[in-house]
Design an enzyme around this catalytic site. Structure first.
Site, PDB file in Angstrom:
ATOM      1  N   CYS A 280      29.841  33.842  35.805  1.00 34.52           N
ATOM      2  CA  CYS A 280      28.855  32.956  35.173  1.00 34.52           C
ATOM      3  C   CYS A 280      29.018  32.937  33.644  1.00 34.52           C
ATOM      4  O   CYS A 280      29.948  32.321  33.145  1.00 34.52           O
ATOM      5  CB  CYS A 280      27.444  33.368  35.604  1.00 34.52           C
ATOM      6  SG  CYS A 280      26.228  32.056  35.400  1.00 34.52           S
ATOM      7  N   GLN A 284      32.255  31.680  31.171  1.00 34.83           N
ATOM      8  CA  GLN A 284      32.239  30.842  29.980  1.00 34.83           C
ATOM      9  C   GLN A 284      32.878  31.564  28.792  1.00 34.83           C
ATOM     10  O   GLN A 284      33.634  30.973  28.017  1.00 34.83           O
ATOM     11  CB  GLN A 284      30.802  30.440  29.655  1.00 34.83           C
ATOM     12  CG  GLN A 284      30.160  29.573  30.726  1.00 34.83           C
ATOM     13  CD  GLN A 284      28.645  29.566  30.662  1.00 34.83           C
ATOM     14  OE1 GLN A 284      28.049  29.902  29.641  1.00 34.83           O
ATOM     15  NE2 GLN A 284      28.000  29.204  31.769  1.00 34.83           N
ATOM     16  N   GLY A 324      23.668  26.430  32.938  1.00 41.38           N
ATOM     17  CA  GLY A 324      23.447  25.156  32.277  1.00 41.38           C
ATOM     18  C   GLY A 324      24.587  24.765  31.368  1.00 41.38           C
ATOM     19  O   GLY A 324      24.537  23.710  30.729  1.00 41.38           O
ATOM     20  N   HIS A 375      27.792  32.746  41.479  1.00 36.95           N
ATOM     21  CA  HIS A 375      27.349  34.124  41.694  1.00 36.95           C
ATOM     22  C   HIS A 375      27.819  34.655  43.047  1.00 36.95           C
ATOM     23  O   HIS A 375      27.119  34.527  44.049  1.00 36.95           O
ATOM     24  CB  HIS A 375      25.825  34.207  41.620  1.00 36.95           C
ATOM     25  CG  HIS A 375      25.277  33.994  40.246  1.00 36.95           C
ATOM     26  ND1 HIS A 375      24.795  35.022  39.452  1.00 36.95           N
ATOM     27  CD2 HIS A 375      25.165  32.864  39.502  1.00 36.95           C
ATOM     28  CE1 HIS A 375      24.402  34.534  38.291  1.00 36.95           C
ATOM     29  NE2 HIS A 375      24.607  33.226  38.294  1.00 36.95           N
ATOM     30  N   GLU A 377      27.801  37.622  43.869  1.00 35.98           N
ATOM     31  CA  GLU A 377      26.927  38.741  44.205  1.00 35.98           C
ATOM     32  C   GLU A 377      25.583  38.261  44.728  1.00 35.98           C
ATOM     33  O   GLU A 377      24.629  39.040  44.809  1.00 35.98           O
ATOM     34  CB  GLU A 377      26.733  39.639  42.978  1.00 35.98           C
ATOM     35  CG  GLU A 377      25.655  39.207  41.993  1.00 35.98           C
ATOM     36  CD  GLU A 377      25.993  37.994  41.137  1.00 35.98           C
ATOM     37  OE1 GLU A 377      25.360  37.831  40.088  1.00 35.98           O
ATOM     38  OE2 GLU A 377      26.865  37.204  41.524  1.00 35.98           O
TER      39      GLU A 377
END
Length: 406
Positions: A280, A284, A324, A375, A377
């Site tokens: 996540c 980035q 986002g 994700h 997890e």
């Protein structure tokens, strides 16, 4: 009900009011704590897992709208939180459950929100609200109830224009650096668990906590890893001192453009040859470390039902998302990583979202490093992508074998 600016004023101090920065107003009932709260308003499409949503640090400074209409029926318990805190700035639901009915429940969701001071609103048309956010894009918002609806000097109901102005005075999500405020303050260690409990770890992993969810250490531990979870303030020398077999960057909130210190740290990790895995926000940062840009999505991906294609296998996974921002990298081709004229070698987009072709993963060819935007997890969500933790273990195994043969 919802009402326009011209109709505003048809509410009482017993109501709660949701105000968007574009002037839309929704009037409902207080849910959780009363008062006022502000944040970027986003929506989550998960049908289950509201407790995991509330405690996900990636929702820091965000007001979360649940698209599933009925929330709270299974209560809350001590096992499902993804952190020790409720991180959402505010909570918006259509219909709170009047009862709690689940054998695992330790309490009511409403009481838990009150205990944590989370201001919420219920009884509004969340379907209409989400359709608006999908069209206009996520934006700043505020929830007001009780004394927050009154002018402090006159005790009269406040005008919509004053509420909108208060919302507009708050910071936008783009440009915010938030990972430091959700990161762990003191390092801690998670030992191998499950079949590996009590045994010497197969690998040592340093996990840089930028908003880490508790399921990540559990999944690492179940694969025989000793996990050193460290704060975002950790230096490269401190990482090296832990003698890791691999380094992990977690999920987290905020704008990746405002995380240059973490990008610089990650470049040192990659230069040192440590196998790397990012999730996540970590994806980035990995993209930016490789020299790609990042950008703000119109309304983001949040929920437990996003279809993602693994480009290396052709397999389609149903995955959990909460982001986002996204990485701007070319899909369908292997390219030289832009940073420093290909300093990190070749890279390709390994995963894409089948709803909108957003980049959902990156994989390097010449160094042992990869990441995903979603994700794997996921708790209270699909486990289709749990194999990525095995892929990280395989990467560390290969790196160790190469070191032994060198």
């Amino acid at each position: 009900m919802d009402c326009s600016d011209t109709a505003f004023g048809r509410y009482m101090t017993t109501d709660a009011v949701l105000v968007l920065e574009d002037g839309q107003v929704y009037v409902g009932a207080p849910y959780g704590a009363t008062g006022s709260t502000f944040g970027e308003i986003v929506f989550s499409t998960g049908m289950t897992g509201y407790q995991e949503t509330l405690t996900d640090p990636s929702y820091d400074r965000q007001i979360v709208v649940q698209t599933f209409p009925h929330i709270g029926n299974t209560g809350v318990n001590d096992d499902d939180p993804e952190s020790s805190n409720i991180w959402v700035a505010g909570y918006v639901v259509r219909e709170p459950s009047a009862i709690t009915s689940n054998w695992r429940a330790d309490g009511d969701l409403d009481d838990d929100l009150v205990a944590h001071g989370i201001v919420g609103i219920s009884g509004i048309d969340t379907r209409k609200l989400v359709r608006h956010l999908r069209s206009a894009g996520v934006m700043r918002a505020g929830i007001f109830s009780a004394d927050a609806l009154l002018d402090p000097s006159t005790r009269a109901l406040r005008s919509v224009s004053s509420l909108v102005q208060e919302v507009k005075a708050t910071p936008q999500m783009q440009g915010r650096r938030l990972y430091d405020e959700v990161s762990v303050k003191q390092a801690y260690t998670v030992e191998p668990a499950g079949d590996f409990a009590g045994k010497e770890p197969l690998f040592t992993v340093v996990a840089v906590d930028l908003g880490l969810k508790l399921m990540t250490p559990r999944l690492m531990a179940e694969r025989g890893c000793r996990l050193h979870v460290v704060p975002s303030s950790t230096t490269f020398d401190q990482i090296q001192a832990l003698h890791p077999d691999g380094v992990f960057f977690s999920n987290g909130p905020g704008d990746p453009e405002q995380a240059q210190p973490m990008v610089d740290l990650l470049r040192k990790v990659l230069d040192a040859g440590y196998p790397f895995f990012g999730i996540c926000f970590g994806n980035q940062l990995f993209g930016r470390a490789l020299g790609f840009g990042t950008y703000k999505l119109k309304f983001g991906h949040r929920g437990a039902n996003q279809p993602v294609k693994d480009m290396t296998t052709g397999k389609v996974e149903i995955t959990t998302h909460n982001h986002g921002f996204a990485v701007d990298a070319p899909i369908g081709t292997t390219v030289s990583a832009p940073y420093d004229d290909g300093h990190f070698g070749k890279v390709f987009v390994s995963h894409i979202d089948l709803n909108d072709n957003v980049v959902e993963g990156l994989q390097c060819v010449d160094i042992p490093a990869f990441s995903v935007q979603y994700h794997p997890e996921a708790a209270a969500g699909p486990h289709d992508a749990a194999y990525l933790f095995d892929r990280f273990v395989d990467l560390m195994t290969s790196a160790r074998r190469e070191q032994h043969n060198a």
